[in-house]
Design an enzyme around this catalytic site. Structure first.
Site, PDB file in Angstrom:
ATOM      1  N   ASP A 130       1.067  -1.468   0.017  1.00 58.60           N
ATOM      2  CA  ASP A 130      -0.001  -0.093   0.052  1.00 58.60           C
ATOM      3  C   ASP A 130       1.207   0.941   0.463  1.00 58.60           C
ATOM      4  O   ASP A 130       1.711   1.745   0.489  1.00 58.60           O
ATOM      5  CB  ASP A 130      -1.022  -0.005   1.349  1.00 58.60           C
ATOM      6  CG  ASP A 130      -2.262   0.865   0.636  1.00 58.60           C
ATOM      7  OD1 ASP A 130      -2.500   0.943  -0.003  1.00 58.60           O
ATOM      8  OD2 ASP A 130      -2.812   1.996   1.831  1.00 58.60           O
ATOM      9  N   HIS A 137      -3.565  14.563  -0.022  1.00 62.49           N
ATOM     10  CA  HIS A 137      -4.108  13.316   1.019  1.00 62.49           C
ATOM     11  C   HIS A 137      -2.842  13.697   2.547  1.00 62.49           C
ATOM     12  O   HIS A 137      -3.248  13.649   3.218  1.00 62.49           O
ATOM     13  CB  HIS A 137      -4.240  11.930   1.096  1.00 62.49           C
ATOM     14  CG  HIS A 137      -4.585  11.403   1.916  1.00 62.49           C
ATOM     15  ND1 HIS A 137      -5.239  11.231   3.181  1.00 62.49           N
ATOM     16  CD2 HIS A 137      -3.113  10.020   2.272  1.00 62.49           C
ATOM     17  CE1 HIS A 137      -5.455   9.946   3.830  1.00 62.49           C
ATOM     18  NE2 HIS A 137      -4.320   9.334   3.328  1.00 62.49           N
ATOM     19  N   ARG A 146      -0.007  17.243  13.014  1.00 59.31           N
ATOM     20  CA  ARG A 146       1.570  17.541  13.272  1.00 59.31           C
ATOM     21  C   ARG A 146       1.300  19.270  13.309  1.00 59.31           C
ATOM     22  O   ARG A 146       1.973  19.585  13.834  1.00 59.31           O
ATOM     23  CB  ARG A 146       2.204  16.894  12.335  1.00 59.31           C
ATOM     24  CG  ARG A 146       2.861  15.701  12.575  1.00 59.31           C
ATOM     25  CD  ARG A 146       4.051  14.953  11.910  1.00 59.31           C
ATOM     26  NE  ARG A 146       3.910  15.582  10.876  1.00 59.31           N
ATOM     27  CZ  ARG A 146       3.383  14.695   9.469  1.00 59.31           C
ATOM     28  NH1 ARG A 146       3.315  13.237   9.839  1.00 59.31           N
ATOM     29  NH2 ARG A 146       3.324  14.707   8.183  1.00 59.31           N
ATOM     30  N   GLU A 203     -10.647   4.203   2.809  1.00 53.55           N
ATOM     31  CA  GLU A 203     -10.043   5.270   2.562  1.00 53.55           C
ATOM     32  C   GLU A 203      -9.845   4.782   1.148  1.00 53.55           C
ATOM     33  O   GLU A 203     -10.695   3.375   0.298  1.00 53.55           O
ATOM     34  CB  GLU A 203      -8.845   4.556   2.643  1.00 53.55           C
ATOM     35  CG  GLU A 203      -8.096   4.876   4.125  1.00 53.55           C
ATOM     36  CD  GLU A 203      -6.692   4.608   3.966  1.00 53.55           C
ATOM     37  OE1 GLU A 203      -5.880   4.194   2.960  1.00 53.55           O
ATOM     38  OE2 GLU A 203      -6.461   5.315   5.296  1.00 53.55           O
ATOM     39  N   ASP A 237      -9.294   0.961   1.437  1.00 48.19           N
ATOM     40  CA  ASP A 237      -8.238  -0.090   2.101  1.00 48.19           C
ATOM     41  C   ASP A 237      -8.934   1.169   3.388  1.00 48.19           C
ATOM     42  O   ASP A 237      -8.612   1.214   3.860  1.00 48.19           O
ATOM     43  CB  ASP A 237      -7.424   0.008   1.937  1.00 48.19           C
ATOM     44  CG  ASP A 237      -6.543  -0.108   2.758  1.00 48.19           C
ATOM     45  OD1 ASP A 237      -6.018  -1.560   3.012  1.00 48.19           O
ATOM     46  OD2 ASP A 237      -4.700   0.399   2.607  1.00 48.19           O
ATOM     47  N   TYR A 248       1.190   3.262  15.140  1.00 43.71           N
ATOM     48  CA  TYR A 248       2.413   3.247  14.207  1.00 43.71           C
ATOM     49  C   TYR A 248       3.670   3.432  14.201  1.00 43.71           C
ATOM     50  O   TYR A 248       4.520   3.249  13.385  1.00 43.71           O
ATOM     51  CB  TYR A 248       1.739   4.058  13.481  1.00 43.71           C
ATOM     52  CG  TYR A 248       1.731   5.506  13.175  1.00 43.71           C
ATOM     53  CD1 TYR A 248       2.068   6.202  12.657  1.00 43.71           C
ATOM     54  CD2 TYR A 248       0.694   6.281  14.014  1.00 43.71           C
ATOM     55  CE1 TYR A 248       2.521   7.488  12.669  1.00 43.71           C
ATOM     56  CE2 TYR A 248       0.795   7.869  14.524  1.00 43.71           C
ATOM     57  CZ  TYR A 248       2.047   8.159  13.379  1.00 43.71           C
ATOM     58  OH  TYR A 248       1.761   9.397  14.023  1.00 43.71           O
ATOM     59  N   LYS A 257      -5.331  -1.415  10.126  1.00 48.26           N
ATOM     60  CA  LYS A 257      -5.392  -1.758   8.707  1.00 48.26           C
ATOM     61  C   LYS A 257      -5.455  -3.468   7.679  1.00 48.26           C
ATOM     62  O   LYS A 257      -6.371  -3.374   7.415  1.00 48.26           O
ATOM     63  CB  LYS A 257      -4.031  -1.338   7.432  1.00 48.26           C
ATOM     64  CG  LYS A 257      -3.709   0.195   7.641  1.00 48.26           C
ATOM     65  CD  LYS A 257      -4.626   1.261   7.169  1.00 48.26           C
ATOM     66  CE  LYS A 257      -3.916   1.453   6.189  1.00 48.26           C
ATOM     67  NZ  LYS A 257      -5.342   2.320   5.388  1.00 48.26           N
ATOM     68  N   THR A 261      -9.577  -5.655   3.582  1.00 39.43           N
ATOM     69  CA  THR A 261      -9.054  -4.860   2.166  1.00 39.43           C
ATOM     70  C   THR A 261     -10.420  -5.021   1.089  1.00 39.43           C
ATOM     71  O   THR A 261     -10.443  -6.229   0.923  1.00 39.43           O
ATOM     72  CB  THR A 261      -7.886  -4.626   1.651  1.00 39.43           C
ATOM     73  OG1 THR A 261      -7.477  -3.890   2.813  1.00 39.43           O
ATOM     74  CG2 THR A 261      -7.751  -3.700   0.652  1.00 39.43           C
ATOM     75  N   THR A 354      -4.602   6.631  -0.618  1.00 41.77           N
ATOM     76  CA  THR A 354      -6.013   7.483  -0.455  1.00 41.77           C
ATOM     77  C   THR A 354      -5.553   8.335  -1.164  1.00 41.77           C
ATOM     78  O   THR A 354      -4.714   9.360  -1.446  1.00 41.77           O
ATOM     79  CB  THR A 354      -6.460   8.282   0.984  1.00 41.77           C
ATOM     80  OG1 THR A 354      -6.327   7.564   1.994  1.00 41.77           O
ATOM     81  CG2 THR A 354      -7.094   8.894   0.507  1.00 41.77           C
TER      82      THR A 354
END
Length: 420
Positions: A130, A137, A146, A203, A237, A248, A257, A261, A354
């Protein structure tokens, strides 16, 4: 050249003779899977066409690729075989060719109503990667998590970022998706949350199906990469944003994830998409030499996402985007994937990541559309920040030709409660 099939095809159909996408189906629940192509409201059984000796070109006349239960053998044959098959099928289905048109017995066994067959995954997917190839995105996600000062990491502009996904949980359109369970961020000094995901998302992606691969330790030149891509499918996804956000760092997506899918059952070939090729966005800074393409192309594929909320009869359009928003092309993705000598195999799948456009109505997931739950989305009398049990998400994608569409059909899935 104007093409016309003896099979009646409505103007709004995704499957005119200009398309002829490939899939795998069962005519009846107990029958063996076999390859087919879509034409109007019908599926043409390629095993029946092959058995009748109608694939008589030099590359396919002695091949058993259409008697297989997946398309892997066929897609592994490469572009010359794909072109031969396409030319044969367009001739057989044309209004002026009597071979199939006037053979009632063969038509009866080879042309089957699409609404009577069961569609399956078109290829056996050995590996799934992926990517993260939409700049809009990437910018939105970076801004959400952030802040706007430096939303996109420096490396993103130098290479197609990706992670290795889970091939075993890729399912065909129409398969229910069970809400995943996992850990989420702790609140205060408490232990991490554990339970059903509270931020389940779709997604909007597409995916490339790999044709011929490469040997371990070798690379694929970016300007030859298109010969290693059979075609494209729609892909959802699904993402559990709360699980993903907690897990993550530092190694990236995992349980958030890998639970599911969804892909559309029909693979639209690059040959069918060729008339809709368009210039890809200018890349700044210019990528390293191995990623520089003589001609950098995307495709003008209109994309749409609908959500049918649980308990409601009607779906609401929530997103309209386009494949041409991708910053990194599918050929750059493939070339980069092999630059370290990684071997690809027929049937491998590459997700684009995405696909978001520059405007809010073109954002490709609920994370962006609701700005991580801060701006609820109105859906015909109800609202959503993320998906609830019973919600059904459907993707559509098509290229608009002169009086016809080259489309992908539907890619849909419904969220159901975990039985645990």
């Amino acid at each position: 050249m104007v093409l016309k099939s003896f099979v009646e095809v409505e103007p709004e159909s995704h499957f005119p003779i200009e398309n002829l996408p490939y899939g795998v189906f069962k005519p009846e629940p107990g029958s063996a899977p076999r390859p087919g192509v879509a034409i109007g409201d019908y599926v043409l059984d390629l095993s029946a066409i092959a058995s009748a000796g109608l694939f008589d070109g030099p590359l396919l006349s002695n091949s058993d690729c259409f008697s297989q239960s997946t398309l892997n053998k066929f897609v592994g044959l490469g572009r010359p075989a794909w072109k031969e098959a396409r030319a044969t099928l367009q001739k057989l289905l044309s209004a002026t060719e009597p071979t199939l048109r006037d053979n009632a017995d063969l038509r009866q066994i080879a042309l089957l109503p699409m609404d009577k067959v069961q569609m399956l995954l078109p290829v056996a997917i050995g590996d799934y990667t992926d990517f993260f190839s939409s700049m809009h995105h990437a910018k939105n996600c970076g801004t959400i998590f952030r802040g706007p000062e430096n939303p996109i990491n420096l490396n993103w502009f130098h290479l197609p970022i990706a992670y290795h996904g889970r091939a075993s949980s890729i399912v065909v359109s129409g398969t229910d998706i069970i809400r995943p369970r996992g850990q989420g961020h702790p609140t205060g000094n408490s232990a991490p949350y554990f339970g059903p995901s509270r931020k389940l998302d779709f997604e909007l992606e597409m995916a490339a199906v790999v044709g011929p691969g490469n040997e371990l330790g070798t690379t694929v030149d970016v300007n030859e990469a298109a010969n290693h891509i059979f075609g494209l499918v729609l892909m959802n996804d699904w993402s559990a944003r709360d699980i993903q956000a907690w897990e993550y760092v530092p190694l990236g997506p995992f349980l958030g994830k890998s639970f599911g899918t969804t892909i559309s059952p029909w693979i639209v070939t690059l040959d069918a998409l060729e008339p809709f090729a368009c210039e890809a966005p200018k890349q700044n800074p210019s990528p390293l030499t191995y990623l520089v393409e003589k001609t950098s192309r995307n495709y003008d594929i209109s994309l749409e996402v609908l959500i049918k909320p649980s308990g409601q009869a009607d779906s609401c359009v929530v997103t309209r985007s386009n494949f041409n928003h991708l910053y990194w092309t599918i050929t750059q993705q493939l070339a980069h994937h092999t630059i370290n000598g990684c071997n690809l195999r027929p049937g491998d799948l590459f997700g684009t990541g995405t696909i978001s456009g520059p405007e809010p109505e073109s954002y490709g997931c609920l994370l962006e559309l609701t700005w991580n739950g801060q701006k609820p989305l109105s859906l015909g009398g109800t609202t959503r920040t993320f998906l609830e049990d019973g919600d059904e998400v459907t993707f559509f994608g098509y290229c608009q030709g002169n009086g016809y569409k080259v489309g992908f059909g539907r890619c849909s899935g419904k969220i159901v409660l975990s039985p645990q």
